[in-house]
Design a protein around this motif. Structure first.
Motif, PDB file in Angstrom:
ATOM      1  N   VAL A   5       0.889  -1.149   0.000  1.00  0.00           N
ATOM      2  CA  VAL A   5       0.000   0.000   0.000  1.00  0.00           C
ATOM      3  C   VAL A   5       0.927   1.199   0.000  1.00  0.00           C
ATOM      4  CG1 VAL A   5      -1.723   1.285   1.308  1.00  0.00           C
ATOM      5  CG2 VAL A   5      -1.830  -1.208   1.224  1.00  0.00           C
ATOM      6  N   TYR A   6       0.704   2.138  -0.909  1.00  0.00           N
ATOM      7  CA  TYR A   6       1.647   3.243  -1.069  1.00  0.00           C
ATOM      8  C   TYR A   6       0.916   4.566  -1.233  1.00  0.00           C
ATOM      9  CZ  TYR A   6       0.424   2.732  -5.999  1.00  0.00           C
ATOM     10  OH  TYR A   6      -0.261   2.652  -7.170  1.00  0.00           O
ATOM     11  N   ILE A   7       1.668   5.644  -1.006  1.00  0.00           N
ATOM     12  CA  ILE A   7       1.179   6.988  -1.285  1.00  0.00           C
ATOM     13  C   ILE A   7       2.212   7.650  -2.174  1.00  0.00           C
ATOM     14  CG2 ILE A   7       0.523   9.236  -0.346  1.00  0.00           C
ATOM     15  CD1 ILE A   7      -0.289   7.831   2.231  1.00  0.00           C
ATOM     16  N   ILE A   8       1.738   8.186  -3.292  1.00  0.00           N
ATOM     17  CA  ILE A   8       2.607   8.863  -4.240  1.00  0.00           C
ATOM     18  C   ILE A   8       2.063  10.281  -4.416  1.00  0.00           C
ATOM     19  CG2 ILE A   8       1.324   8.049  -6.246  1.00  0.00           C
ATOM     20  CD1 ILE A   8       4.043   7.671  -7.644  1.00  0.00           C
ATOM     21  N   THR A   9       2.969  11.236  -4.635  1.00  0.00           N
ATOM     22  CA  THR A   9       2.563  12.632  -4.742  1.00  0.00           C
ATOM     23  C   THR A   9       3.313  13.320  -5.872  1.00  0.00           C
ATOM     24  OG1 THR A   9       2.226  14.673  -3.476  1.00  0.00           O
ATOM     25  CG2 THR A   9       4.258  13.461  -3.051  1.00  0.00           C
ATOM     26  N   ASP A  10       2.941  14.552  -6.136  1.00  0.00           N
ATOM     27  CA  ASP A  10       3.646  15.351  -7.130  1.00  0.00           C
ATOM     28  C   ASP A  10       4.724  16.191  -6.452  1.00  0.00           C
ATOM     29  OD1 ASP A  10       2.047  17.101  -5.779  1.00  0.00           O
ATOM     30  OD2 ASP A  10       1.042  17.931  -7.522  1.00  0.00           O
ATOM     31  N   MET A  78       0.634  10.379   8.756  1.00  0.00           N
ATOM     32  CA  MET A  78       1.162   9.042   8.536  1.00  0.00           C
ATOM     33  C   MET A  78       2.491   9.109   7.772  1.00  0.00           C
ATOM     34  SD  MET A  78      -1.116   5.923   7.031  1.00  0.00           S
ATOM     35  CE  MET A  78      -0.909   6.280   5.309  1.00  0.00           C
ATOM     36  N   ILE A  79       2.573   9.971   6.769  1.00  0.00           N
ATOM     37  CA  ILE A  79       3.811  10.132   5.987  1.00  0.00           C
ATOM     38  C   ILE A  79       4.915  10.709   6.860  1.00  0.00           C
ATOM     39  CG2 ILE A  79       4.866  11.405   4.075  1.00  0.00           C
ATOM     40  CD1 ILE A  79       2.054  11.220   2.697  1.00  0.00           C
ATOM     41  N   ARG A  80       4.608  11.744   7.621  1.00  0.00           N
ATOM     42  CA  ARG A  80       5.632  12.415   8.433  1.00  0.00           C
ATOM     43  C   ARG A  80       6.203  11.523   9.534  1.00  0.00           C
ATOM     44  NH1 ARG A  80       2.407  17.273   7.630  1.00  0.00           N
ATOM     45  NH2 ARG A  80       3.599  18.596   6.210  1.00  0.00           N
ATOM     46  N   GLN A  81       5.462  10.523   9.969  1.00  0.00           N
ATOM     47  CA  GLN A  81       5.978   9.616  10.992  1.00  0.00           C
ATOM     48  C   GLN A  81       7.150   8.791  10.475  1.00  0.00           C
ATOM     49  OE1 GLN A  81       2.602   7.331  12.269  1.00  0.00           O
ATOM     50  NE2 GLN A  81       1.906   8.898  13.706  1.00  0.00           N
ATOM     51  N   VAL A  82       7.172   8.495   9.187  1.00  0.00           N
ATOM     52  CA  VAL A  82       8.254   7.674   8.631  1.00  0.00           C
ATOM     53  C   VAL A  82       9.137   8.423   7.647  1.00  0.00           C
ATOM     54  CG1 VAL A  82       7.058   5.492   8.965  1.00  0.00           C
ATOM     55  CG2 VAL A  82       6.731   6.749   6.848  1.00  0.00           C
ATOM     56  N   ASN A  83       8.670   9.533   7.103  1.00  0.00           N
ATOM     57  CA  ASN A  83       9.406  10.270   6.089  1.00  0.00           C
ATOM     58  C   ASN A  83       9.214  11.767   6.345  1.00  0.00           C
ATOM     59  OD1 ASN A  83      10.686  11.124   3.774  1.00  0.00           O
ATOM     60  ND2 ASN A  83       9.322  10.082   2.355  1.00  0.00           N
ATOM     61  N   THR A  84       9.909  12.280   7.326  1.00  0.00           N
ATOM     62  CA  THR A  84       9.685  13.656   7.775  1.00  0.00           C
ATOM     63  C   THR A  84       9.958  14.702   6.701  1.00  0.00           C
ATOM     64  OG1 THR A  84      11.916  13.714   8.683  1.00  0.00           O
ATOM     65  CG2 THR A  84      10.142  13.144  10.194  1.00  0.00           C
TER      66      THR A  84
END
Length: 120
Positions: A5-10, A78-84
């Motif tokens: 399960v992933y999140i991708i952004t611009d 959720m993103i900032r917890q692992v990828n600040t």
């Protein structure tokens, strides 16, 4: 079979796209080959900022449905917890996949002892 399960952004972090797949590198490559599939070129989805590896497809589907219902604030937390710093995680995946590949015998330089001139 493992799923992701992933999140991708611009590049501007304007859009957060949640997805699920069984081969993360192949999926990221697909996004790079089809840059205007979901958005125009200014909002091209090209930065993998979050992913989870899940053991079964059923669990992955449940997690995907859960994360898909999250608000933007919940996804950002959720993103900032692992990828600040919101760095692109694709480079690390490419590096790790390169380690697992066995090097070719023909591609390596031959190891020969160096010869030194002997002074008399």
């Amino acid at each position: 079979m493992k799923s992701f399960v992933y999140i991708i952004t611009d590049r501007n972090r304007k859009n957060l796209h949640v997805g699920m797949c069984s081969d993360l590198l192949k999926t990221i490559k697909f996004y790079s080959e089809m840059p205007t599939l979901f958005f125009d070129s200014a909002n091209q989805l090209n930065r993998l900022v979050y992913f989870e590896e899940i053991n079964t497809e059923e669990q992955a589907m449940a997690r995907f449905q859960q994360v898909s219902t999250f608000t933007r604030m919940q996804k950002e937390k959720m993103i900032r917890q692992v990828n600040t710093d919101w760095i692109d995680l694709t480079a690390g995946l490419n590096y790790e996949s390169g380690i697992r590949v066995r090097p070719s015998v023909y591609g390596r330089p031959s190891i020969q002892p160096t010869r030194r001139a002997v002074a008399l």
